[in-house]
Design a protein around this motif. Structure first.
Motif, PDB file in Angstrom:
ATOM      1  N   UNK A 131      -4.183  11.849  12.597  1.00  0.00           N
ATOM      2  CA  UNK A 131      -4.837  11.191  11.455  1.00  0.00           C
ATOM      3  C   UNK A 131      -5.247   9.763  11.823  1.00  0.00           C
ATOM      4  N   UNK A 132      -4.319   9.052  12.449  1.00  0.00           N
ATOM      5  CA  UNK A 132      -4.596   7.648  12.756  1.00  0.00           C
ATOM      6  C   UNK A 132      -5.632   7.492  13.859  1.00  0.00           C
ATOM      7  N   UNK A 133      -5.671   8.444  14.778  1.00  0.00           N
ATOM      8  CA  UNK A 133      -6.734   8.406  15.801  1.00  0.00           C
ATOM      9  C   UNK A 133      -8.092   8.590  15.145  1.00  0.00           C
ATOM     10  N   UNK A 134      -8.129   9.482  14.168  1.00  0.00           N
ATOM     11  CA  UNK A 134      -9.395   9.719  13.478  1.00  0.00           C
ATOM     12  C   UNK A 134      -9.832   8.465  12.693  1.00  0.00           C
ATOM     13  N   UNK A 135      -8.880   7.840  12.048  1.00  0.00           N
ATOM     14  CA  UNK A 135      -9.182   6.604  11.300  1.00  0.00           C
ATOM     15  C   UNK A 135      -9.754   5.550  12.250  1.00  0.00           C
ATOM     16  N   UNK A 136      -9.123   5.431  13.395  1.00  0.00           N
ATOM     17  CA  UNK A 136      -9.558   4.434  14.382  1.00  0.00           C
ATOM     18  C   UNK A 136     -10.994   4.712  14.827  1.00  0.00           C
ATOM     19  N   UNK A 137     -11.290   5.995  15.088  1.00  0.00           N
ATOM     20  CA  UNK A 137     -12.639   6.359  15.539  1.00  0.00           C
ATOM     21  C   UNK A 137     -13.657   6.057  14.442  1.00  0.00           C
ATOM     22  N   UNK A 141       0.828  -1.211   0.000  1.00  0.00           N
ATOM     23  CA  UNK A 141       0.000   0.000   0.000  1.00  0.00           C
ATOM     24  C   UNK A 141       0.866   1.266   0.000  1.00  0.00           C
ATOM     25  N   UNK A 142       0.411   2.276  -0.742  1.00  0.00           N
ATOM     26  CA  UNK A 142       1.137   3.553  -0.732  1.00  0.00           C
ATOM     27  C   UNK A 142       0.622   4.460   0.374  1.00  0.00           C
ATOM     28  N   UNK A 143      -0.486   4.046   1.006  1.00  0.00           N
ATOM     29  CA  UNK A 143      -1.085   4.869   2.060  1.00  0.00           C
ATOM     30  C   UNK A 143      -0.661   4.397   3.444  1.00  0.00           C
ATOM     31  N   UNK A 144      -0.360   3.107   3.543  1.00  0.00           N
ATOM     32  CA  UNK A 144      -0.079   2.521   4.858  1.00  0.00           C
ATOM     33  C   UNK A 144       1.415   2.279   5.054  1.00  0.00           C
ATOM     34  N   UNK A 145       1.813   2.356   6.310  1.00  0.00           N
ATOM     35  CA  UNK A 145       3.217   2.054   6.664  1.00  0.00           C
ATOM     36  C   UNK A 145       3.211   0.892   7.656  1.00  0.00           C
ATOM     37  N   UNK A 146       3.995  -0.122   7.362  1.00  0.00           N
ATOM     38  CA  UNK A 146       4.098  -1.260   8.279  1.00  0.00           C
ATOM     39  C   UNK A 146       4.985  -0.857   9.460  1.00  0.00           C
ATOM     40  N   UNK A 204     -10.697   0.083   4.177  1.00  0.00           N
ATOM     41  CA  UNK A 204     -11.353   1.175   4.913  1.00  0.00           C
ATOM     42  C   UNK A 204     -10.296   2.045   5.608  1.00  0.00           C
ATOM     43  N   UNK A 205      -9.261   1.416   6.156  1.00  0.00           N
ATOM     44  CA  UNK A 205      -8.192   2.193   6.807  1.00  0.00           C
ATOM     45  C   UNK A 205      -7.556   3.126   5.773  1.00  0.00           C
ATOM     46  N   UNK A 206      -7.303   2.578   4.590  1.00  0.00           N
ATOM     47  CA  UNK A 206      -6.697   3.417   3.530  1.00  0.00           C
ATOM     48  C   UNK A 206      -7.627   4.573   3.157  1.00  0.00           C
ATOM     49  N   UNK A 207      -8.921   4.236   2.953  1.00  0.00           N
ATOM     50  CA  UNK A 207      -9.892   5.250   2.512  1.00  0.00           C
ATOM     51  C   UNK A 207     -10.042   6.346   3.579  1.00  0.00           C
ATOM     52  N   UNK A 208     -10.261   5.946   4.819  1.00  0.00           N
ATOM     53  CA  UNK A 208     -10.417   6.919   5.902  1.00  0.00           C
ATOM     54  C   UNK A 208      -9.132   7.744   6.052  1.00  0.00           C
ATOM     55  N   UNK A 209      -8.005   7.040   5.896  1.00  0.00           N
ATOM     56  CA  UNK A 209      -6.710   7.713   6.040  1.00  0.00           C
ATOM     57  C   UNK A 209      -6.533   8.776   4.966  1.00  0.00           C
TER      58      UNK A 209
END
Ligand SMILES: Cc1ncc(COP(=O)(O)O)c(C=O)c1O
Length: 332
Positions: A274-280, A241-246, A321-326
């Protein structure tokens, strides 16, 4: 011995460890900075003072650093502490990291220190061939805490304590009780009250026994194996993924990651927001229950695949969904 959970198993284990160490005046215990708080709490309950509870540094993979452990034990001995137990993670809660079990067992043997393995989360990986290989050395522990109410898919509550030598528990827990003198006191079965804190107890074994009788051990093995495979596929997806970082590779059934679009150059603080918002948003959308953790201070999303009915579609949809929300959060 079945217990209410992994926390209770650790308390009983540390009581036995303290007795086995000869009830030292200034005991100390060692665990990694990734250990579950249940370990430190158990140490406090058995009377270890805060300065005797040592959180040992971990390496880049969140596994206990043996050199740091050896240094801490040597320093403490020189300062008059009596090391009583070393606690290894066999599946740390945040990352699934497995501490170097063989090396820790060698060290404990050489130093004559009780080895407790916290396998509350990861222990049942031993049902699978890959998991058994990853957990090699666990069999050398003096005690192991396991949680059938985690990766053996049991309803709450059922934890478990395995102790290599049950007499180590009996040395400290067996008292005998006059009002129970009419019972056949351990005549033809172990008296579990002689081995731990709890006397009156529910029939925890029944649900484990019944579900294994009903579904067969191979169903459990397949379900654990599937969780491990899905976490590897999730890791591969995140890497593509270009949006996510392992942030941590799949270990047992856990993968840690965050939204961090390639080339965006976002600071850690912004990434945390950003990641807190994705989680919510994941939470409110009711799509999947993803948790978060902190990896040496870095906010991380944590996928722990532990439900036997989870499929690759579920995991893929969650990651999408994580990518999209992110992406939406970054654009906002
Ligand atoms: C690695 C680990 N150890 C110990 C515990 C505590 O176990 P319990 O909640 O069953 O007391 C947990 C989680 O709850 C855990 O993940």
């Amino acid at each position: 011995m079945l217990t209410s959970g992994g926390s209770a198993a650790s308390v009983d284990a540390f009581v036995a460890a303290r007795e086995a160490a000869g009830n030292p005046e200034r005991p100390s215990v060692y665990m990694s900075d990734q250990s579950h708080s249940a370990q430190a709490r158990a140490a406090v309950i058995v009377g270890i003072r805060r300065e005797g509870i040592r959180m040992v540094a971990t390496d880049g993979e969140y596994c206990l650093d043996m050199k740091a452990l050896a240094r801490a034990v040597a320093e403490d001995r020189a300062a008059g502490f009596q090391p009583m137990a070393i606690c290894a993670n066999a599946g740390a809660s945040s990352t699934g990291a497995i501490d170097p079990l063989q090396e820790m067992a060698d060290f404990c043997e050489a130093e004559d220190i009780w080895l407790h393995v916290d396998a509350a989360y990861g222990g049942f990986a031993a049902l699978t061939r890959d998991g058994a290989r990853l957990l090699a050395g666990i069999e050398r522990a003096d005690s192991i805490g396991l949680d059938p109410h985690k990766w053996l898919f049991q309803p709450y509550e059922v934890g478990c304590l395995l102790v290599k030598d049950a007499s180590k528990l009996e040395d400290v827990f067996a008292f005998g009780t006059t009002v129970l003198q009419d019972t056949i006191w351990g005549a033809n079965h172990p008296n579990i009250n002689d081995r731990g804190l709890q006397l009156s107890r529910s029939f925890r074994a029944l649900k484990i026994w019944m579900s294994i009788q009903t579904f067969g051990m191979s169903a459990f093995r397949r379900a654990v194996s599937k969780g491990m495979e899905l976490s590897k596929r999730a890791e591969a997806y995140v890497q593509e993924s270009r949006t996510l970082e392992l942030l941590t590779p799949a270990s047992l059934g856990i993968v840690c990651m965050r939204v961090n679009p390639a080339g965006a150059g976002l600071k850690d603080e912004t990434l945390e927001e950003i990641n807190r918002e994705v989680l919510a948003r994941l939470f409110w959308d009711d799509l999947a229950f993803v948790s978060s953790t902190s990896l040496h201070g870095t906010f991380s999303l944590r996928l722990c695949i532990i439900n036997h009915s989870t499929s690759w579609n579920d995991v893929r949809e969650t990651l999408e969904a994580v990518e999209r929300f992110g992406e939406e959060a970054v654009a906002a």
